[in-house]
Design a protein around this motif. Structure first.
Motif, PDB file in Angstrom:
ATOM      1  N   TYR A  32      12.697   2.011  -3.748  1.00 31.93           N
ATOM      2  CA  TYR A  32      12.141   2.251  -5.147  1.00 31.93           C
ATOM      3  C   TYR A  32      11.047   3.247  -5.338  1.00 31.93           C
ATOM      4  O   TYR A  32      10.933   4.131  -5.965  1.00 31.93           O
ATOM      5  CB  TYR A  32      11.918   1.059  -5.858  1.00 31.93           C
ATOM      6  CG  TYR A  32      11.284   1.288  -7.268  1.00 31.93           C
ATOM      7  CD1 TYR A  32      12.206   1.772  -8.401  1.00 31.93           C
ATOM      8  CD2 TYR A  32       9.909   1.146  -7.716  1.00 31.93           C
ATOM      9  CE1 TYR A  32      11.646   1.942  -9.617  1.00 31.93           C
ATOM     10  CE2 TYR A  32       9.344   1.455  -8.818  1.00 31.93           C
ATOM     11  CZ  TYR A  32      10.065   1.612  -9.792  1.00 31.93           C
ATOM     12  OH  TYR A  32       9.654   2.135 -11.206  1.00 31.93           O
ATOM     13  N   PHE A  40      10.845  11.732  -7.531  1.00 29.75           N
ATOM     14  CA  PHE A  40      11.779  11.670  -8.391  1.00 29.75           C
ATOM     15  C   PHE A  40      12.051  13.574  -8.810  1.00 29.75           C
ATOM     16  O   PHE A  40      13.190  13.593  -8.649  1.00 29.75           O
ATOM     17  CB  PHE A  40      11.806  11.064  -9.584  1.00 29.75           C
ATOM     18  CG  PHE A  40      12.813  11.179 -10.581  1.00 29.75           C
ATOM     19  CD1 PHE A  40      14.124  10.639 -10.316  1.00 29.75           C
ATOM     20  CD2 PHE A  40      12.439  12.108 -11.749  1.00 29.75           C
ATOM     21  CE1 PHE A  40      15.257  10.904 -11.378  1.00 29.75           C
ATOM     22  CE2 PHE A  40      13.700  12.389 -12.715  1.00 29.75           C
ATOM     23  CZ  PHE A  40      14.943  11.689 -12.475  1.00 29.75           C
ATOM     24  N   ASN A  84      11.083   6.732  -6.752  1.00 31.55           N
ATOM     25  CA  ASN A  84       9.995   7.063  -8.023  1.00 31.55           C
ATOM     26  C   ASN A  84       9.310   8.114  -7.591  1.00 31.55           C
ATOM     27  O   ASN A  84       8.873   9.061  -8.465  1.00 31.55           O
ATOM     28  CB  ASN A  84       9.461   5.711  -8.390  1.00 31.55           C
ATOM     29  CG  ASN A  84       8.883   5.755  -9.578  1.00 31.55           C
ATOM     30  OD1 ASN A  84       9.344   6.349 -10.592  1.00 31.55           O
ATOM     31  ND2 ASN A  84       7.630   5.197  -9.560  1.00 31.55           N
TER      32      ASN A  84
END
Length: 307
Positions: free
Chosen positions: A19, A26, A23
């Motif tokens: 994650y 991105f 993130n």
């Protein structure tokens, strides 16, 4: 996209690391992958649209003329090419080995897994045939129209199929190691598979967690698609009984656009899932390196003790 790969992590830490990687990077991920995602999404959406429009809802048969079948086959071939292109771009972000090298690697793995799938299909088919011969009643004892024996064959074959699928989980480790490291597939396949089997439980839990998250995420994202599919099926049933369709003329394009958007979002989720598997591979590899180091140190310790 720098983050330590070869580090011991549990399942939750692999999910968190994936994650964080997704993130924090991105913008870069989107800029590199939006075109492969869009092309593949459009091809898949067109496949689904074409299939449902040519489906006889009463018989379940795919009704199309020769020209449509050829076009459908070409679209499927282009979809496979786009799928390889998409995966190559994803792994180019992780291994920085170049797009061409990643395409070659993915093609090799696809061919290898296709051959494995054919062998497994033959085995399961042989098992199903043997079970059918064993359970099939004779005409004197039980009518053939009784489907109990068929259910037994399907049930047992299904259980065997699930067991084989679970045994194949370590193939993911082979896939990831071949994609990340610069090694030849024929040299590392079986040693890597052996390492994967040593960590089967960890890999199983990783897959289980990803599957649970995927069911929730994709279930929510696919809701507009479910509505359209239900509408399409209802219209096809009405048309099969002689009633008018009742769908607007632009429904086909609405179908195509909705599927494209949904697939585009889902591919971002799949990228995150690949990142989870990426860190799971790094954790296993770290454990294997520590294991090899301990093996090398043990003889030295024994020799020092004896001297």
């Amino acid at each position: 996209m720098e983050q330590e790969l070869y580090k011991t992590r549990n399942v939750s830490k692999c999910v968190k690391a994936a994650y964080t990687l997704f993130n924090t990077n991105f913008k870069r991920i989107f800029s590199k992958l939006w075109l492969p995602f869009l092309v593949l999404s459009m091809l898949l959406a067109w496949n689904v649209k074409t299939y449902l429009q040519s489906l006889d809802i009463m018989s379940g048969a795919f009704l199309a003329d020769n020209q449509s079948i050829v076009l459908y086959g070409i679209i499927n071939l282009l979809t496979l090419v786009a799928y390889v292109w998409m995966l190559a771009n994803v792994f180019h972000l992780l291994n920085v080995q170049g797009l061409r090298a990643n395409v070659i690697k993915i093609v090799k793995l696809l061919v290898t897994y296709m051959l494995i799938g054919i062998v497994i299909g033959v085995i399961i088919g042989a098992i199903a045939g043997g079970l059918a011969y064993y359970f099939k009643p004779s005409e004197t004892t039980q009518p053939l129209v009784d489907g109990t024996w068929i259910l037994k064959v399907i049930g047992i074959t299904g259980v065997i199929g699930v067991m084989i699928f679970l045994l194949l989980i370590p193939l993911y480790y082979v896939f990831m190691q071949f994609m990340i490291e610069d090694r030849k597939l024929r040299q590392m396949f079986f040693p890597s598979l052996k390492e994967g089997f040593r960590h089967w439980g960890f890999l199983f839990v990783i897959y289980f967690v990803i599957t649970l998250i995927a069911l929730v995420f994709i279930g929510v994202i696919m809701m507009p698609v479910f509505v359209l599919v239900i509408s399409q099926v209802s219209a096809l049933k009405s048309m099969a009984m002689g009633d008018p369709s009742g769908l607007p003329s632009y429904f086909g394009w609405l179908y195509f656009i909705t599927f494209t958007v949904v697939y585009f979002i889902v591919f971002h989720f799949i990228t995150w899932a690949l990142f989870v598997l990426y860190y799971a591979y790094g954790s296993i590899r770290r454990n294997e390196m520590d294991r090899e180091s301990q093996k090398k140190e043990l003889p030295n310790q024994t020799h020092s003790y004896q001297s």
